[in-house]
Design an enzyme around this catalytic site. Sequence first.
Site, PDB file in Angstrom:
ATOM      1  N   LYS A   9      68.505   0.731 -15.035  1.00 60.50           N
ATOM      2  CA  LYS A   9      69.181   0.633 -13.861  1.00 60.50           C
ATOM      3  C   LYS A   9      69.911  -0.955 -13.805  1.00 60.50           C
ATOM      4  O   LYS A   9      69.365  -2.135 -14.301  1.00 60.50           O
ATOM      5  CB  LYS A   9      68.160   1.159 -12.732  1.00 60.50           C
ATOM      6  CG  LYS A   9      68.063   2.921 -12.664  1.00 60.50           C
ATOM      7  CD  LYS A   9      67.171   2.918 -11.577  1.00 60.50           C
ATOM      8  CE  LYS A   9      66.980   4.117 -11.846  1.00 60.50           C
ATOM      9  NZ  LYS A   9      66.086   5.317  -9.946  1.00 60.50           N
ATOM     10  N   HIS A 115      65.526   4.989 -14.721  1.00 61.20           N
ATOM     11  CA  HIS A 115      64.971   6.266 -14.451  1.00 61.20           C
ATOM     12  C   HIS A 115      64.399   7.009 -16.002  1.00 61.20           C
ATOM     13  O   HIS A 115      64.645   6.406 -16.694  1.00 61.20           O
ATOM     14  CB  HIS A 115      66.330   6.686 -14.364  1.00 61.20           C
ATOM     15  CG  HIS A 115      66.656   8.126 -14.837  1.00 61.20           C
ATOM     16  ND1 HIS A 115      66.070   9.036 -13.910  1.00 61.20           N
ATOM     17  CD2 HIS A 115      66.419   8.784 -15.502  1.00 61.20           C
ATOM     18  CE1 HIS A 115      66.122  10.741 -13.987  1.00 61.20           C
ATOM     19  NE2 HIS A 115      66.461  10.643 -15.384  1.00 61.20           N
TER      20      HIS A 115
END
Length: 132
Positions: A9, A115
Amino acid sequence: MEKTFIMIKPDGVERRLMGEIISRIEKKGFKITRAKLVKVSKELAEEHYIEHREKPFFGELIDYILEGEVMAMEVEGDFSIEIMRLMIGHRDPKVALPGTIRGDFAHSLTKNIIHGSDSIESAERELKLWFD
Ligand code: CDP
Ligand code: MG
């Protein structure tokens, strides 16, 4: 062999943690089979997190994903979906164990660096969404 979708991210990229994270994935014995650094569109971010669209944190989550570039990766290896989730660690920073990526590098519920797909179905959906 099983494939999972991993995304570093914006805070992970900004904090120069790409090398550390890629190194952990490779040392585990997994293979990075596709990778790209992307500035995500709002449409893609919202589609990626569609399961959370009704949640109170959705707006904040999308703003965060749009903050900067992300590194999208396809990671291949036996049981890579479950094992990558273990290596990533819990979403709640009070629960994420040291030794996990989030446990070692994150202390925010939103800005948690990485993620990973949580099931075979979501891995297939996310890899298609990001790479096809
Ligand atoms: O990423 P993971 O699958 O572990 O967690 P999730 O419950 O599917 O939530 C997706 C993402 O939303 C998290 O990784 C956080 O970045 C964000 N989130 C948040 O900002 N606030 C929450 N209360 C829960 C999640
Ligand atoms: Mg999730």
